[in-house]
Enzyme design. Structure first.
Site: not given
Ligand code: MG
Length: 203
Positions: A13, A39, A45, A64, A68, A117, A137, A163
């Protein structure tokens, strides 16, 4: 990098502009400490950032739990059946992450840390020059990541938050709220932004 590797095949994303900005600040941040992301999902990324770190003869830490975030779970907006593990009855992005890092030729430049984390942040004891916050998030998850890790960033190091949507119509608010929290703490100043990626520097 294998001949067949293509960034477009990597689930994620992140825009190309965001990936390139992350890479630029990883290079700068490595001057003052290590580089870590929270993440990783399937590694998109991480590939941008690990390439940058490898260019400096350094590594990227990728944290991570690979199960999910809330918004990726079944029946939620960002669920992807291709990352579902039937046997575990849970999401498992780790095989995708490993495959993508291998295909990008970056296995020697990436250290995967698999777990929660907020727990690992309590034990971490190495100065960070660059931290990318892109974990859960929800407000609870985003705050926990910030509180467990922002203190590890060295003076002059960078905090990148993904984000960040000032207008709630564009997306969920927690990353924006965490960004405001960091700025209001007086410990960080915003120095850059592209799309929904904001870069802060530790004062
Ligand atoms: Mg993101």
């Amino acid at each position: 990098m294998t001949a067949s590797f293509c960034m477009d095949q990597v689930k994620g994303f992140l825009s190309d502009d965001e990936g390139l900005m992350l890479a630029r600040y990883v290079v700068k941040g490595l001057d003052v400490g290590e580089a870590l992301e929270i993440g990783s999902w399937c590694g998109k990324s991480a590939i941008y950032m690990a390439r940058a770190a490898a260019g400096q003869g350094r590594m990227l830490f990728c944290l991570d739990h690979h199960r999910g975030s809330e918004e990726n779970q079944p029946d939620w907006q960002w669920f992807d059946a291709e990352v579902w593990d039937d046997q575990a009855e849970a999401i498992d992005t780790l095989p995708h992450f490993r495959r993508n890092i291998r295909m990008a030729g970056l296995e020697e430049s990436v250290v995967a840390i698999i777990g929660r984390s907020e727990k690992i942040g309590l034990l971490w004891n190495t100065a960070l020059g660059f931290l990318f916050l892109d974990g859960g998030h929800t407000m609870k998850a985003a705050l926990a990541d910030y509180r467990a890790w922002a203190g590890h960033i060295a003076k002059g190091g960078f905090l990148a938050i993904h984000d960040v949507f000032p207008d709630p119509k564009d997306g969920g608010r927690p990353p924006f709220e965490v960004c405001q929290l960091a700025l209001n703490s007086g410990l960080f100043a915003q120095i850059d932004q592209v799309d929904s990626l904001v870069i802060l520097q530790k004062l």
